[in-house]
Design a protein around this motif. Structure first.
Motif, PDB file in Angstrom:
ATOM      1  N   GLY A  64      32.914  39.869  41.681  1.00  0.00           N
ATOM      2  CA  GLY A  64      32.488  38.551  42.011  1.00  0.00           C
ATOM      3  C   GLY A  64      31.748  38.176  42.948  1.00  0.00           C
ATOM      4  O   GLY A  64      30.887  37.100  42.804  1.00  0.00           O
ATOM      5  N   LEU A  65      31.537  38.789  43.897  1.00  0.00           N
ATOM      6  CA  LEU A  65      30.609  38.505  44.837  1.00  0.00           C
ATOM      7  C   LEU A  65      28.957  38.295  44.612  1.00  0.00           C
ATOM      8  O   LEU A  65      28.278  37.852  45.141  1.00  0.00           O
ATOM      9  CB  LEU A  65      30.517  39.465  46.173  1.00  0.00           C
ATOM     10  N   THR A  66      28.934  39.149  43.442  1.00  0.00           N
ATOM     11  CA  THR A  66      27.535  39.141  42.896  1.00  0.00           C
ATOM     12  C   THR A  66      27.191  38.555  41.648  1.00  0.00           C
ATOM     13  O   THR A  66      26.443  38.077  40.939  1.00  0.00           O
ATOM     14  CB  THR A  66      26.967  40.617  42.379  1.00  0.00           C
ATOM     15  N   PHE A  67      28.218  37.465  41.689  1.00  0.00           N
ATOM     16  CA  PHE A  67      28.427  36.171  40.669  1.00  0.00           C
ATOM     17  C   PHE A  67      28.335  36.949  39.252  1.00  0.00           C
ATOM     18  O   PHE A  67      27.630  36.199  38.519  1.00  0.00           O
ATOM     19  CB  PHE A  67      27.191  35.312  40.928  1.00  0.00           C
ATOM     20  N   GLY A  68      28.924  37.884  39.123  1.00  0.00           N
ATOM     21  CA  GLY A  68      29.149  38.495  37.821  1.00  0.00           C
ATOM     22  C   GLY A  68      28.029  39.237  37.178  1.00  0.00           C
ATOM     23  O   GLY A  68      27.839  39.976  36.326  1.00  0.00           O
ATOM     24  N   THR A 122      41.122  26.925  43.834  1.00  0.00           N
ATOM     25  CA  THR A 122      40.786  27.891  42.779  1.00  0.00           C
ATOM     26  C   THR A 122      41.481  27.465  41.452  1.00  0.00           C
ATOM     27  O   THR A 122      40.958  27.600  40.806  1.00  0.00           O
ATOM     28  CB  THR A 122      41.250  29.230  43.357  1.00  0.00           C
ATOM     29  N   LEU A 123      42.843  27.192  41.539  1.00  0.00           N
ATOM     30  CA  LEU A 123      43.623  26.850  40.459  1.00  0.00           C
ATOM     31  C   LEU A 123      42.947  25.443  39.712  1.00  0.00           C
ATOM     32  O   LEU A 123      42.615  25.566  38.683  1.00  0.00           O
ATOM     33  CB  LEU A 123      44.825  26.508  40.796  1.00  0.00           C
ATOM     34  N   LEU A 124      42.521  24.774  40.577  1.00  0.00           N
ATOM     35  CA  LEU A 124      42.244  23.439  40.107  1.00  0.00           C
ATOM     36  C   LEU A 124      40.784  23.709  39.274  1.00  0.00           C
ATOM     37  O   LEU A 124      40.476  23.219  38.313  1.00  0.00           O
ATOM     38  CB  LEU A 124      41.976  22.311  41.170  1.00  0.00           C
ATOM     39  N   ALA A 129      38.416  34.432  40.114  1.00  0.00           N
ATOM     40  CA  ALA A 129      39.431  33.537  40.958  1.00  0.00           C
ATOM     41  C   ALA A 129      39.051  34.151  42.350  1.00  0.00           C
ATOM     42  O   ALA A 129      39.193  33.455  43.245  1.00  0.00           O
ATOM     43  CB  ALA A 129      40.723  33.830  40.604  1.00  0.00           C
ATOM     44  N   LEU A 130      38.939  35.585  42.476  1.00  0.00           N
ATOM     45  CA  LEU A 130      38.921  36.246  43.653  1.00  0.00           C
ATOM     46  C   LEU A 130      37.477  35.636  44.429  1.00  0.00           C
ATOM     47  O   LEU A 130      37.382  35.351  45.780  1.00  0.00           O
ATOM     48  CB  LEU A 130      38.690  37.857  43.625  1.00  0.00           C
ATOM     49  N   LEU A 131      36.276  35.511  43.691  1.00  0.00           N
ATOM     50  CA  LEU A 131      35.186  34.853  44.284  1.00  0.00           C
ATOM     51  C   LEU A 131      35.460  33.545  44.909  1.00  0.00           C
ATOM     52  O   LEU A 131      35.035  33.104  45.902  1.00  0.00           O
ATOM     53  CB  LEU A 131      34.152  34.653  43.357  1.00  0.00           C
ATOM     54  N   SER A 132      36.330  32.707  43.986  1.00  0.00           N
ATOM     55  CA  SER A 132      36.414  31.371  44.543  1.00  0.00           C
ATOM     56  C   SER A 132      37.523  31.215  45.559  1.00  0.00           C
ATOM     57  O   SER A 132      37.017  30.469  46.444  1.00  0.00           O
ATOM     58  CB  SER A 132      37.098  30.367  43.341  1.00  0.00           C
ATOM     59  N   ILE A 133      38.219  32.241  45.629  1.00  0.00           N
ATOM     60  CA  ILE A 133      39.252  31.990  47.014  1.00  0.00           C
ATOM     61  C   ILE A 133      38.385  32.451  47.903  1.00  0.00           C
ATOM     62  O   ILE A 133      38.404  32.080  49.106  1.00  0.00           O
ATOM     63  CB  ILE A 133      40.497  33.117  46.619  1.00  0.00           C
ATOM     64  N   ILE A 134      37.350  33.483  47.948  1.00  0.00           N
ATOM     65  CA  ILE A 134      36.824  33.831  49.332  1.00  0.00           C
ATOM     66  C   ILE A 134      35.929  32.777  49.507  1.00  0.00           C
ATOM     67  O   ILE A 134      35.644  32.692  50.798  1.00  0.00           O
ATOM     68  CB  ILE A 134      35.976  35.228  48.933  1.00  0.00           C
ATOM     69  N   LEU A 135      35.099  32.247  48.742  1.00  0.00           N
ATOM     70  CA  LEU A 135      34.436  31.200  48.939  1.00  0.00           C
ATOM     71  C   LEU A 135      34.859  29.780  49.795  1.00  0.00           C
ATOM     72  O   LEU A 135      34.505  29.555  50.769  1.00  0.00           O
ATOM     73  CB  LEU A 135      33.700  30.528  47.869  1.00  0.00           C
TER      74      LEU A 135
END
Lengths: 311, 273
Positions: free
Chosen positions: B266-270, B80-82, B198-204
């Motif tokens: 996040g889950l709805t991609f914004g 996520t950070l990267l 970030a939350l979405l990325s972490i969940i994915l």
């Protein structure tokens, strides 16, 4: 409004004082470069590599000979692959339709100003936040005739109750559809709900004056207005269909027999267990072609519409 | 629509029943994780029982659960950070200095998200083998970053678009350099958006199983691989499997509850504000 749409850059943005624009625009372009390169090199490069491998006789290790379409001939004579292809079509159609219907019902329901709307919305969306692995595990238990639903019903006084789809080769793929819909319906709900919120409430008042029943109002008036959201949801769900793999691995491992095999699993199995890179890449190439041919008209239509419409 | 009070009560009841039904498989799994193996398959299923933590203890001992959990955390946060480091400048460039090809590039990147991952699996696997990246954390971090990059850029782009340009321009007038502009103005202004992304990325990353199942064996294997290895086709060790799964979803359920708005967005991609 809330749909995922790519907006045309506004013409005025670039009109700034000349030197500043160059000074800012150049680093901006540089910032984009790595991303653009990655997209180009990694994705396109790897896809082309896959296509190339599919014309070789590679087994455990990649070879770069040329065997023409031999792998494809073998592929289309392969029962396992044909079952996989059939399954992904069944899953895709039922999953997307199911999610849209259930998601729409949930969205309409929440739109009635129910209490605790925020909490309900989060609960409905929760399954989507869970991995397919856990989803598969939970449903594998729930649908297992000896452990879950069937046992529960029989124990509580319905001895004739039978629900053995999970272990029935003809029906097993539908259990995966059920688990998939459970996973994806909340996402559809959230997207459609955003659309419902944008519908002018005067429309309902007008419909009521005319004596239109509520279901008719939602079906004939609201649904057409939600078209962009339906498209967005469908695209997101479709990306899930293409990726279908972990759910199957967690739920049925492709069984009973080969009844729930899917293309992604076919490719993996041929790469890792059957040491047949050639056949695996041929299957992957077919998948790529299928997705591109579904995607291409959509992208094309979008381009034509946007170029002709706004710019 | 504003229905009457009685209708409203009925609707609320129906809503909670629906929520209960939808949540039931998860609820039952969590409940099972606190039962003994015998209770878990008991007839009739017991709703009231003395909870036990033995499954959690067993899971921990048997498969070195902490190791897999650490891998999941490190890989999710790392990727996520990267992804943010690469995506923030790119999204900034696209949102505020769009060129003629910006729209094409965005569409291009998003379309890669729709391509089947198996289409690139074999080359990626071969590359990984050559670089010694198989079963390594950094290897997965790189793959996850690439996997999520299009979505992350796309989401940041939509959030950055909402930031009034005047503010950034005012900063520029006062002599802010591009880096200051991003760090001191843009990032604070779009913090909720960055958090959603970030939350979405972490969940994915947390939920990802396709790549982790195929590119790791044990050293870098995250929780998803761990659970998949637990899953016996006949539902053996059901209580332990439930415990393992519960542990895997708990952070997301708790984290998601605390940040509901970000989760939905996040889950709805914004797409949902």
């Amino acid at each position: 409004m809330n749909s995922i749409s790519i907006q045309a850059p506004r013409a005025g943005v670039l009109v700034r004082r000349g030197r500043r624009r160059v000074g800012r625009g150049l680093p901006a372009a540089l910032a984009l470069l790595p991303t653009a390169l990655v997209v180009l090199v990694v994705y396109v490069g790897c896809m082309l590599w896959t296509v190339r491998l599919s014309f070789t006789g590679s087994t455990l290790l990649p070879r770069y000979d040329w065997v023409g379409f031999a792998q494809y001939v073998r592929l289309f004579a392969n029962d396992r692959f044909l079952t996989s292809a059939g399954n992904i079509v069944i899953f895709g159609i039922l999953f997307i339709t199911g999610c849209l219907i259930l998601g729409f019902l949930l969205a309409v329901f929440i739109d009635q100003n129910v209490r605790g709307e925020g909490v309900l919305r989060t609960i409905f969306l929760y399954p989507y936040a869970m991995s397919f692995i856990v989803t598969g595990v939970a449903w594998q238990w729930f649908l297992n005739p000896g452990l879950g639903l069937q046992k529960l019903m029989r124990d509580t006084g319905f001895p004739g109750f039978t629900f053995d789809w999970l272990v029935n080769p003809d029906m097993a793929i539908y259990t995966i559809v059920i688990a998939g819909i459970w996973h994806g319906a909340g996402l559809t709900m959230a997207i459609l709900l955003a659309g419902l919120r944008g519908v002018d409430s005067d429309l309902w008042k007008a419909a009521r004056v005319d004596g239109v029943p509520a279901w008719r109002y939602y079906l004939s008036v609201v649904l057409p207005l939600l078209r962009p959201m339906v498209v967005t949801a469908t695209v997101l769900l479709a990306t899930g269909v293409v990726k279908l793999y972990d759910l199957v691995v967690a739920m049925t491992l492709g069984g009973p027999g080969i009844s729930t095999e899917v293309p992604a699993k076919f490719v993996m199995d041929h790469l890792f267990e059957r040491n047949n890179i050639g056949l695996g890449t041929a299957a992957a190439t077919i998948m790529l072609i299928a997705v591109v041919s579904i995607l291409a008209p959509w992208v094309y239509a979008r381009y034509v519409r946007e170029e002709g419409g706004r710019v | 629509m504003n229905p009457g009070i009685r209708e409203r009560l009925v609707l609320t009841a129906v809503g909670w029943i629906a929520a209960g039904l939808i949540f039931f498989p998860v609820f039952w799994m969590v409940l099972t994780s606190f039962k003994t193996e015998v209770e878990a398959v008991q007839t009739p299923p017991s709703l009231f029982f003395t909870p036990t933590l033995e499954n959690y203890a067993a899971v921990r001992e048997r498969a070195d659960y902490v190791h897999f959990a650490t891998n999941s955390v490190v890989i999710s946060l790392g990727a996520t950070l990267l992804a943010l480091v690469v995506a923030v400048p790119a999204a900034y460039a696209m949102a505020f200095f769009p060129g003629k090809r910006t729209k094409d590039l965005l569409l291009w990147m998003l379309s890669t998200k729709m391509m089947p991952a198996v289409g690139v699996l074999i080359p990626v696997y071969l590359l990984f083998r050559d670089f010694g990246a198989i079963d390594s954390r950094w290897g997965l971090i790189v793959v996850y970053t690439l996997m999520n990059l299009p979505i992350v850029i796309w989401m940041l782009y939509t959030f950055f678009k909402e930031v009034p340009k005047d503010i950034l321009e005012a900063g520029r007038m006062d002599g802010a350099r591009p880096r200051q502009e991003v760090w001191l103005l843009l990032m604070p202004l779009s913090l909720p958006g960055i958090a959603s992304t970030a939350l979405l990325s972490i969940i994915l990353c947390w939920n990802e199983a396709f790549w982790s199942l195929n590119l790791t064996t044990s050293a870098a294997a995250p929780l998803t691989t761990f659970i998949a290895s637990f899953s016996a086709p006949e539902g053996l060790f059901w209580a332990k499997l439930s415990a393992a799964s519960t542990v895997a979803i708990a952070p997301i359920l708790v984290f998601g509850w605390m940040s509901q708005r970000q989760l939905v967005r996040g889950l709805t991609f914004g797409a949902v504000k």
